[in-house]
Motif scaffolding. Structure first.
Motif, PDB file in Angstrom:
ATOM      1  N   HIS A   9      40.751  32.514  32.164  1.00 26.70           N
ATOM      2  CA  HIS A   9      39.936  31.338  31.831  1.00 26.70           C
ATOM      3  C   HIS A   9      38.733  31.627  30.942  1.00 26.70           C
ATOM      4  O   HIS A   9      38.064  30.708  30.484  1.00 26.70           O
ATOM      5  CB  HIS A   9      39.464  30.653  33.120  1.00 26.70           C
ATOM      6  CG  HIS A   9      40.611  30.193  33.961  1.00 26.70           C
ATOM      7  ND1 HIS A   9      41.065  30.900  35.053  1.00 26.70           N
ATOM      8  CD2 HIS A   9      41.431  29.132  33.825  1.00 26.70           C
ATOM      9  CE1 HIS A   9      42.109  30.281  35.572  1.00 26.70           C
ATOM     10  NE2 HIS A   9      42.360  29.207  34.852  1.00 26.70           N
ATOM     11  N   GLN A  10      38.444  32.883  30.710  1.00 27.46           N
ATOM     12  CA  GLN A  10      37.244  33.171  29.914  1.00 27.46           C
ATOM     13  C   GLN A  10      37.510  32.814  28.452  1.00 27.46           C
ATOM     14  O   GLN A  10      38.649  32.780  27.993  1.00 27.46           O
ATOM     15  CB  GLN A  10      36.840  34.643  30.107  1.00 27.46           C
ATOM     16  CG  GLN A  10      37.854  35.641  29.590  1.00 27.46           C
ATOM     17  CD  GLN A  10      37.219  36.513  28.539  1.00 27.46           C
ATOM     18  OE1 GLN A  10      36.452  36.009  27.740  1.00 27.46           O
ATOM     19  NE2 GLN A  10      37.555  37.792  28.545  1.00 27.46           N
ATOM     20  N   PRO A  11      36.442  32.533  27.711  1.00 24.38           N
ATOM     21  CA  PRO A  11      36.608  31.979  26.362  1.00 24.38           C
ATOM     22  C   PRO A  11      37.394  32.861  25.404  1.00 24.38           C
ATOM     23  O   PRO A  11      38.136  32.335  24.563  1.00 24.38           O
ATOM     24  CB  PRO A  11      35.161  31.780  25.877  1.00 24.38           C
ATOM     25  CG  PRO A  11      34.299  32.531  26.832  1.00 24.38           C
ATOM     26  CD  PRO A  11      35.038  32.591  28.129  1.00 24.38           C
ATOM     27  N   VAL A  12      37.258  34.176  25.503  1.00 24.69           N
ATOM     28  CA  VAL A  12      37.977  35.024  24.545  1.00 24.69           C
ATOM     29  C   VAL A  12      39.480  34.805  24.705  1.00 24.69           C
ATOM     30  O   VAL A  12      40.199  34.584  23.724  1.00 24.69           O
ATOM     31  CB  VAL A  12      37.617  36.517  24.746  1.00 24.69           C
ATOM     32  CG1 VAL A  12      38.363  37.383  23.735  1.00 24.69           C
ATOM     33  CG2 VAL A  12      36.110  36.723  24.614  1.00 24.69           C
ATOM     34  N   THR A  13      39.969  34.862  25.951  1.00 24.27           N
ATOM     35  CA  THR A  13      41.391  34.645  26.206  1.00 24.27           C
ATOM     36  C   THR A  13      41.843  33.285  25.680  1.00 24.27           C
ATOM     37  O   THR A  13      42.882  33.167  25.022  1.00 24.27           O
ATOM     38  CB  THR A  13      41.662  34.713  27.720  1.00 24.27           C
ATOM     39  OG1 THR A  13      41.367  36.023  28.168  1.00 24.27           O
ATOM     40  CG2 THR A  13      43.111  34.380  28.036  1.00 24.27           C
ATOM     41  N   VAL A  14      41.060  32.275  25.978  1.00 23.91           N
ATOM     42  CA  VAL A  14      41.452  30.917  25.595  1.00 23.91           C
ATOM     43  C   VAL A  14      41.554  30.795  24.074  1.00 23.91           C
ATOM     44  O   VAL A  14      42.516  30.239  23.536  1.00 23.91           O
ATOM     45  CB  VAL A  14      40.442  29.907  26.183  1.00 23.91           C
ATOM     46  CG1 VAL A  14      40.718  28.516  25.637  1.00 23.91           C
ATOM     47  CG2 VAL A  14      40.517  29.912  27.699  1.00 23.91           C
TER      48      VAL A  14
END
Lengths: 269, 340
Positions: A213-218
């Motif tokens: 869920h963290q922004p980098v993954t998204v």
């Protein structure tokens, strides 16, 4: 006190010309110190090549070719690393007294940070473009269409904007140049604990709860699904709409929070 | 003509540290004024407040008649600030640095070019104007930084320790520049730790300590306020120093100060010429070989030390000021407080 007693003051500088002057100043400084840009490009490209040729052979990414899988991750992470310099530059200007001088001028205070953000975003794009070229050269391909690919590019630039704001805030809040530099290294763990380099499926549950869920993954997954289409969607479990929406929400939230922090700090007296 | 600066009961704290504690200042325009005080006295806070960078917690502050709290933007059009660090950009030329600031002052491109040119000439940087600042000497950088505060043609120039860290030659050049500016009608307010600087440049000197003005006036007024004359005796031989100290102890109003390096003993006295005669009599009685004698007014250093003392910040303020000469030979830095 009546204003009549005061001398006739000149008019104040307006917002847009001021932003233009300050952006131009920052870009001119970058042009005069080309090693800054070159170093960032080298770093970004070296990272890409290491994952393509050193680790690449050992990592399995479902049915996807690893070069296609990792390119989205490396470009996203490359942007984060390219913006680290912003924290240093802002901390130097803050501690070194430049911001005091600028704040004592009859110009809109917002112009200073706006000029900085625009110039540093331009720098980030200047790092992104050659890195993309190298990604293509080492085998990455777009398996969707140009529209989706341009969407992915736009998303990367927006992500760069969010990180420039994050590091502007870090530079203003850190209190010293060294502290700003230290804090900037959060990009390390944040980029590795993501889907940028390896699929998250192999990670333990507690870690996955964060990485998914963290922004980098998204953002990485949004770029991945936009450029790779079906194989990426099959591997990641969701379509591009799902990731792009979440990526935009993250980017907006980061910009609102960190631009808010930076502007508040800059204006405080 | 409104006052250059008018402050009434100005207060500001940073956490527990009180930087300004009811500061009252009235400075006429048309002059160079210097703020003198130990580190942490509140000099920089006061200057930053005038520059609209720091908000007062209480009190009133006007610059050229404009209230800083109510009309910060109009105040910014009147002032030029040069802070403690040179803020010019090394990767730009001198001219580019100045043009940028002029543009941010609201000047259009052509006016900005003209102002930059004029400012470079005035600061004798005309030839270096198109070179990158990274090749400038420290003194040139500081002059250019002064230029950056001038290029908007301010009414009031605010300089925070303008010559700190400069070599003597550059310092004298900067003093000349500041004098020339004042002669052209720019009001100047500067902070300094150098008493000589205040003495040489300023019409009015404000001595600030613990965030309050503890004395103000011309250098001459401040010196005569401290009252006592100083008798100085230089001896020829080191062995005679102790005898000279004994002699001056007898005539002095205070304990004499001894400078063993230059073989000099000095003491503050109540009535100069009379005590000087007595001093000479005493030393000749003791068989001291006198190299040189002097009767002089206290230096601004001695006035400064007598007013600010060198007591730690924990002591109650407003105690008996030390008489001049009692701390002669102590550098002003050692008299500073570690408040900030």
């Amino acid at each position: 006190m009546t204003a009549g007693a005061a001398p006739q003051p000149a008019r104040s500088a307006r917002l847009l010309p001021s932003v233009g002057v300050l952006t131009g100043r920052a870009l001119r400084i970058y042009r005069r110190t080309p090693q800054l840009l070159i170093l960032r490009i080298v770093q970004s490209v070296a990272f890409l090549l290491i994952f393509r040729y050193v680790f690449g052979g050992a990592i399995v990414a479902g049915t996807m070719r690893y070069v296609d899988f990792m390119a989205s991750g490396l470009l996203t992470v490359g942007i984060m690393f390219a913006t680290i310099g912003t924290a240093l530059g802002v901390a130097e200007d803050h501690v070194g007294g430049l911001f005091d001088r600028l704040r004592s001028l009859p110009m809109p205070r917002s112009a200073v940070l706006a000029g900085r953000v625009l110039a540093d975003l331009a720098m980030t794009v200047a790092v992104l473009v050659p890195t993309i070229a190298v990604a293509f050269a080492v085998g990455m391909r777009v398996h969707t269409g140009w529209v989706a690919a341009l969407g992915a590019l736009g998303l990367l630039v927006l992500f760069g904007l969010a990180f420039v704001w994050i590091f502007v805030a870090v530079g203003l809040l850190a209190g010293s140049v060294q502290a700003a530099q230290g804090i900037s290294f959060i990009v390390m763990p944040v980029s590795f604990a993501s889907s940028a380099f390896v699929p998250t499926a192999s990670m333990p549950g507690w870690l996955r709860a964060f990485t998914e869920h963290q922004p980098v993954t998204v953002v990485v997954n949004a770029v991945r699904t936009l450029t790779q289409g079906a194989p990426a969607e099959a591997l990641l479990g969701h379509g591009s709409g799902y990731y792009v929406t979440r990526a935009l929400i993250w980017i907006i939230a980061l910009v609102v929070v960190f631009a808010g922090l930076a502007i508040t700090r800059y204006r405080s007296r | 003509m409104p006052l250059m600066i008018e402050a009434v009961g100005l207060r500001r704290s940073f956490g527990k540290v009180v930087a300004l504690d009811g500061l009252d200042v009235r400075l006429e325009s048309g002059q160079v004024a210097a703020i003198l005080g130990p580190n942490g006295a509140g000099k920089t806070t006061f200057l930053r407040m005038i520059s609209t960078l720091v908000r007062p917690d209480g009190g009133m502050l006007r610059v050229c008649g404009l209230d800083v709290a109510a009309e910060p933007v109009r105040v910014r059009r009147l002032i030029g600030l040069a802070g403690q660090h040179a803020t010019v950009e090394p990767a730009l030329t001198g001219r580019e640095n100045l043009q940028m600031i002029a543009r941010l002052f609201g000047q259009d491109r052509r006016t900005a070019r003209a102002s930059a040119e004029e400012t470079l000439e005035r600061l004798r940087l005309g030839e270096a104007g198109d070179r990158l600042v990274r090749g400038y000497s420290g003194g040139m950088r500081r002059r250019l930084d002064l230029g950056a505060s001038l290029v908007g043609r301010p009414r009031v120039l605010l300089l925070d320790e303008p010559t700190t860290g400069l070599d003597p030659q550059s310092r004298i050049e900067l003093w000349d520049t500041i004098r020339a500016l004042a002669a052209d009608g720019t009001d100047v307010l500067l902070t300094t730790q150098y008493l000589e600087e205040a003495d040489r440049l300023a019409t009015t000197i404000l001595i600030i300590d613990h965030g309050q003005v503890i004395a103000s006036g011309t250098a001459k007024e401040l010196k005569s306020r401290a009252g006592r004359d100083i008798v100085e005796i230089h001896v020829r031989d080191r062995e005679d120093l102790d005898a000279a100290v004994r002699a001056l102890t007898r005539i002095g109003a205070e304990k004499p100060a001894v400078d063993r390096g230059s073989l000099m003993v000095s003491v503050a006295v109540d009535s100069g010429p009379e005590r000087l005669r007595e001093a000479l009599h005493e030393v000749s009685e003791l068989g001291v070989h006198v190299e040189d004698v002097a009767l002089r007014r206290p230096t601004l250093d001695e006035v400064f030390l007598s007013l600010t003392g060198s007591t730690p910040a924990t002591e109650p303020r407003g105690g008996e000021p030390r008489p001049p000469g009692s701390a002669a030979g102590v550098a002003p830095e050692t008299a500073s407080r570690s408040v900030r």
